[in-house]
Design a protein around this motif. Structure first.
Motif, PDB file in Angstrom:
ATOM      1  N   ASP A 138      56.670 -60.481   5.856  1.00 55.90           N
ATOM      2  CA  ASP A 138      55.959 -59.819   6.968  1.00 55.90           C
ATOM      3  C   ASP A 138      55.651 -58.358   6.633  1.00 55.90           C
ATOM      4  O   ASP A 138      54.620 -57.829   6.997  1.00 55.90           O
ATOM      5  CB  ASP A 138      56.813 -59.825   8.248  1.00 55.90           C
ATOM      6  CG  ASP A 138      56.748 -61.181   8.954  1.00 55.90           C
ATOM      7  OD1 ASP A 138      56.065 -62.088   8.449  1.00 55.90           O
ATOM      8  OD2 ASP A 138      57.395 -61.307  10.008  1.00 55.90           O
ATOM      9  N   GLN A 139      56.609 -57.719   5.932  1.00 52.98           N
ATOM     10  CA  GLN A 139      56.433 -56.300   5.616  1.00 52.98           C
ATOM     11  C   GLN A 139      55.183 -56.077   4.763  1.00 52.98           C
ATOM     12  O   GLN A 139      54.490 -55.073   4.893  1.00 52.98           O
ATOM     13  CB  GLN A 139      57.685 -55.762   4.907  1.00 52.98           C
ATOM     14  CG  GLN A 139      57.753 -54.256   4.846  1.00 52.98           C
ATOM     15  CD  GLN A 139      57.505 -53.568   6.203  1.00 52.98           C
ATOM     16  OE1 GLN A 139      58.087 -53.955   7.215  1.00 52.98           O
ATOM     17  NE2 GLN A 139      56.603 -52.575   6.231  1.00 52.98           N
TER      18      GLN A 139
ATOM     19  N   SER B 158      45.252 -45.112  13.264  1.00 50.17           N
ATOM     20  CA  SER B 158      46.700 -45.027  13.397  1.00 50.17           C
ATOM     21  C   SER B 158      47.134 -45.722  14.683  1.00 50.17           C
ATOM     22  O   SER B 158      46.364 -45.859  15.622  1.00 50.17           O
ATOM     23  CB  SER B 158      47.141 -43.575  13.416  1.00 50.17           C
ATOM     24  OG  SER B 158      46.559 -42.940  14.509  1.00 50.17           O
ATOM     25  N   PHE B 159      48.367 -46.195  14.682  1.00 54.05           N
ATOM     26  CA  PHE B 159      48.880 -46.909  15.852  1.00 54.05           C
ATOM     27  C   PHE B 159      50.317 -46.493  16.086  1.00 54.05           C
ATOM     28  O   PHE B 159      50.999 -46.014  15.174  1.00 54.05           O
ATOM     29  CB  PHE B 159      48.766 -48.424  15.654  1.00 54.05           C
ATOM     30  CG  PHE B 159      48.855 -48.851  14.231  1.00 54.05           C
ATOM     31  CD1 PHE B 159      47.709 -49.090  13.489  1.00 54.05           C
ATOM     32  CD2 PHE B 159      50.094 -48.972  13.621  1.00 54.05           C
ATOM     33  CE1 PHE B 159      47.796 -49.442  12.158  1.00 54.05           C
ATOM     34  CE2 PHE B 159      50.174 -49.333  12.291  1.00 54.05           C
ATOM     35  CZ  PHE B 159      49.028 -49.564  11.562  1.00 54.05           C
ATOM     36  N   VAL B 160      50.775 -46.694  17.313  1.00 50.21           N
ATOM     37  CA  VAL B 160      52.122 -46.234  17.650  1.00 50.21           C
ATOM     38  C   VAL B 160      53.181 -47.180  17.111  1.00 50.21           C
ATOM     39  O   VAL B 160      54.327 -46.789  16.884  1.00 50.21           O
ATOM     40  CB  VAL B 160      52.320 -46.050  19.174  1.00 50.21           C
ATOM     41  CG1 VAL B 160      51.499 -44.889  19.682  1.00 50.21           C
ATOM     42  CG2 VAL B 160      52.003 -47.324  19.941  1.00 50.21           C
ATOM     43  N   ASP B 161      52.801 -48.432  16.939  1.00 53.44           N
ATOM     44  CA  ASP B 161      53.764 -49.411  16.441  1.00 53.44           C
ATOM     45  C   ASP B 161      52.991 -50.640  15.987  1.00 53.44           C
ATOM     46  O   ASP B 161      51.787 -50.747  16.214  1.00 53.44           O
ATOM     47  CB  ASP B 161      54.743 -49.794  17.565  1.00 53.44           C
ATOM     48  CG  ASP B 161      56.151 -50.014  17.047  1.00 53.44           C
ATOM     49  OD1 ASP B 161      56.285 -50.460  15.887  1.00 53.44           O
ATOM     50  OD2 ASP B 161      57.108 -49.744  17.800  1.00 53.44           O
ATOM     51  N   ILE B 162      53.699 -51.571  15.377  1.00 57.38           N
ATOM     52  CA  ILE B 162      53.044 -52.758  14.851  1.00 57.38           C
ATOM     53  C   ILE B 162      54.022 -53.925  14.959  1.00 57.38           C
ATOM     54  O   ILE B 162      55.239 -53.732  14.821  1.00 57.38           O
ATOM     55  CB  ILE B 162      52.603 -52.470  13.394  1.00 57.38           C
ATOM     56  CG1 ILE B 162      51.804 -53.600  12.795  1.00 57.38           C
ATOM     57  CG2 ILE B 162      53.752 -52.131  12.509  1.00 57.38           C
ATOM     58  CD1 ILE B 162      51.021 -53.147  11.565  1.00 57.38           C
ATOM     59  N   GLU B 163      53.510 -55.102  15.268  1.00 59.48           N
ATOM     60  CA  GLU B 163      54.373 -56.285  15.345  1.00 59.48           C
ATOM     61  C   GLU B 163      53.630 -57.488  14.787  1.00 59.48           C
ATOM     62  O   GLU B 163      52.420 -57.626  15.008  1.00 59.48           O
ATOM     63  CB  GLU B 163      54.773 -56.535  16.818  1.00 59.48           C
ATOM     64  CG  GLU B 163      55.808 -57.607  17.011  1.00 59.48           C
ATOM     65  CD  GLU B 163      57.154 -57.292  16.356  1.00 59.48           C
ATOM     66  OE1 GLU B 163      57.353 -57.720  15.196  1.00 59.48           O
ATOM     67  OE2 GLU B 163      57.984 -56.615  16.988  1.00 59.48           O
ATOM     68  N   VAL B 164      54.346 -58.318  14.062  1.00 59.32           N
ATOM     69  CA  VAL B 164      53.774 -59.576  13.564  1.00 59.32           C
ATOM     70  C   VAL B 164      54.289 -60.685  14.478  1.00 59.32           C
ATOM     71  O   VAL B 164      55.496 -60.797  14.683  1.00 59.32           O
ATOM     72  CB  VAL B 164      54.245 -59.841  12.115  1.00 59.32           C
ATOM     73  CG1 VAL B 164      53.701 -61.170  11.611  1.00 59.32           C
ATOM     74  CG2 VAL B 164      53.821 -58.713  11.194  1.00 59.32           C
ATOM     75  N   VAL B 165      53.377 -61.490  15.045  1.00 59.20           N
ATOM     76  CA  VAL B 165      53.821 -62.537  15.986  1.00 59.20           C
ATOM     77  C   VAL B 165      53.111 -63.861  15.731  1.00 59.20           C
ATOM     78  O   VAL B 165      52.120 -63.926  14.999  1.00 59.20           O
ATOM     79  CB  VAL B 165      53.551 -62.127  17.467  1.00 59.20           C
ATOM     80  CG1 VAL B 165      54.193 -60.814  17.835  1.00 59.20           C
ATOM     81  CG2 VAL B 165      52.066 -62.115  17.781  1.00 59.20           C
ATOM     82  N   SER B 166      53.646 -64.887  16.335  1.00 60.33           N
ATOM     83  CA  SER B 166      52.906 -66.144  16.473  1.00 60.33           C
ATOM     84  C   SER B 166      53.098 -66.592  17.915  1.00 60.33           C
ATOM     85  O   SER B 166      54.236 -66.763  18.362  1.00 60.33           O
ATOM     86  CB  SER B 166      53.434 -67.201  15.516  1.00 60.33           C
ATOM     87  OG  SER B 166      53.043 -68.472  15.992  1.00 60.33           O
TER      88      SER B 166
END
Ligand SMILES: Nc1nc2c(ncn2[C@@H]2O[C@H](COP(=O)(O)OP(=O)(O)O)[C@@H](O)[C@H]2O)c(=O)[nH]1
Ligand SMILES: [Mg+2]
Length: 327
Positions: A107-108, A120-128
């Motif tokens: 994922d990284q 730019s973004f405040v955070d990031i998440e990988v989801v399904s």
């Protein structure tokens, strides 16, 4: 005040059966189109105008609220920065459909690819959304980063925005109504607010249409094959001399002396030919350098091991381009 359809956000009306928003049974709160999509799998295509969506983005830009930008990991568009250019809001980037890319990829590595982009973004998440992967973490991030009670969900159409919101409704609210989702573009027609708890309302939006994507051109039968439903098994071809890889009856990829790996849905019929099997009306040559992928919009991408020139023939005017190697 006029009511909106609970499935797609369109204004409801009872006068014109052939027009959008027509409602037969007031009790269910769904327009006829959503009702038929949910119960009979019938889809009525709606041509959306990207200018309408840009107006929605501008309205969001007038607020200070958190924006969740949903990006389809398999079919993300090369210009995802395009959406963020309309927004000064804090953006939480959500990379969805993780279940489709091979599990063995870290994922990284996926995250790093998007971190190198210019916005730019405040955070990031990988989801399904299908596998309910990383949803607790996503929900926590939304609650941490929200600036007010309102959070907007934006992205391209078909990215998986409504499916993601449905997961949030299902797991973190006491609501029963779910949004209408489908493999077709432009399922959601207008902004739609969903109250999750007393301090969080999520607003779904239709999404920007991708120009010249295969998804908008093929019929439903092919569309079902194009959209992978489970983890992709990439297919590698060792091409010796000139060969042609033909996908269904609409695309031929001509290549010369190269190893290439296709990340396309495994439901598609893909065959190798040693002579060009047929001519299609759209033909082009494209150079792909080592370190780049070739993207066929709406279908998938392919990777190579050395610089090569592809000759691509297609029945449709699909957008084809190279990008920095993704995985
Ligand atoms: N495999 C997979 N498919 C997904 C996921 N999320 C959404 N989809 C599918 O992607 C298509 C578009 O989803 P939808 O939520 O309607 O997209 P929207 O236009 O962004 O609202 C539908 O066929 C969904 O079932 C996911 O996490 N994994
Ligand atoms: Mg939607």
């Amino acid at each position: 005040m006029m009511n909106r359809c609970k499935g797609c956000g369109v204004y409801l009306q009872t006068e014109h059966p052939s027009m959008l928003g027509y409602i037969l049974k007031k009790e269910n709160g769904l327009c006829n189109r959503c009702f038929r999509m949910r119960n009979y799998n019938e889809y009525q295509k709606v041509i959306q105008d990207n200018n309408d969506y840009i107006s929605i983005l501008k309205k969001i830009n007038d607020t200070n609220d958190l924006v969740v930008l949903v990006v389809d990991l398999f079919l993300f568009h090369k210009n995802i920065e395009e959406i963020s250019q309309y927004l000064h809001n804090d953006i939480l980037l959500v990379l969805t459909k993780r279940d489709i890319l091979p599990k063995k990829i870290d994922d990284q590595k996926l995250i790093s690819y998007f971190q190198k982009m210019s916005f730019s973004f405040v955070d990031i998440e990988v989801v399904s959304s299908i596998k309910n992967y990383h949803f607790d973490s996503l929900f926590e991030k939304i609650n941490i980063h929200k600036k007010s009670d309102f959070v907007y969900v934006v992205g391209y159409t078909n990215a998986g925005k409504s499916t993601l919101i449905n997961q949030i409704i299902y797991h973190y609210s006491d609501k029963e109504n779910l949004l209408t989702t489908s493999m077709m573009p432009s399922t959601t027609l207008d902004m739609l607010s969903i109250s999750i708890h007393s301090e969080l309302t999520i607003i779904d939006t239709p999404g920007l249409l991708i120009q010249n994507s295969l998804i908008d051109m093929v019929d439903e039968k092919i569309l079902k094959k194009i959209m992978p439903k489970k983890e992709l098994r990439p297919i590698t071809y060792q091409v010796k001399g000139k060969q042609y890889i033909v996908v269904e009856d609409f695309l031929s990829i001509g290549a010369f002396d190269v190893n290439m790996t296709l990340y396309f849905s495994n439901s598609l019929s893909i065959k190798r030919f040693y002579q060009k099997p047929s001519d299609y009306c759209y033909q082009r040559e494209i150079v792909v350098k080592k370190g780049e992928d070739l993207v066929i919009e709406g279908l998938g991408f392919l990777t190579i091991t050395s610089d090569t020139v592809f000759t691509i023939d297609s029945k449709y005017d699909i957008c084809i381009y190279t990008r920095k190697k993704f995985i």
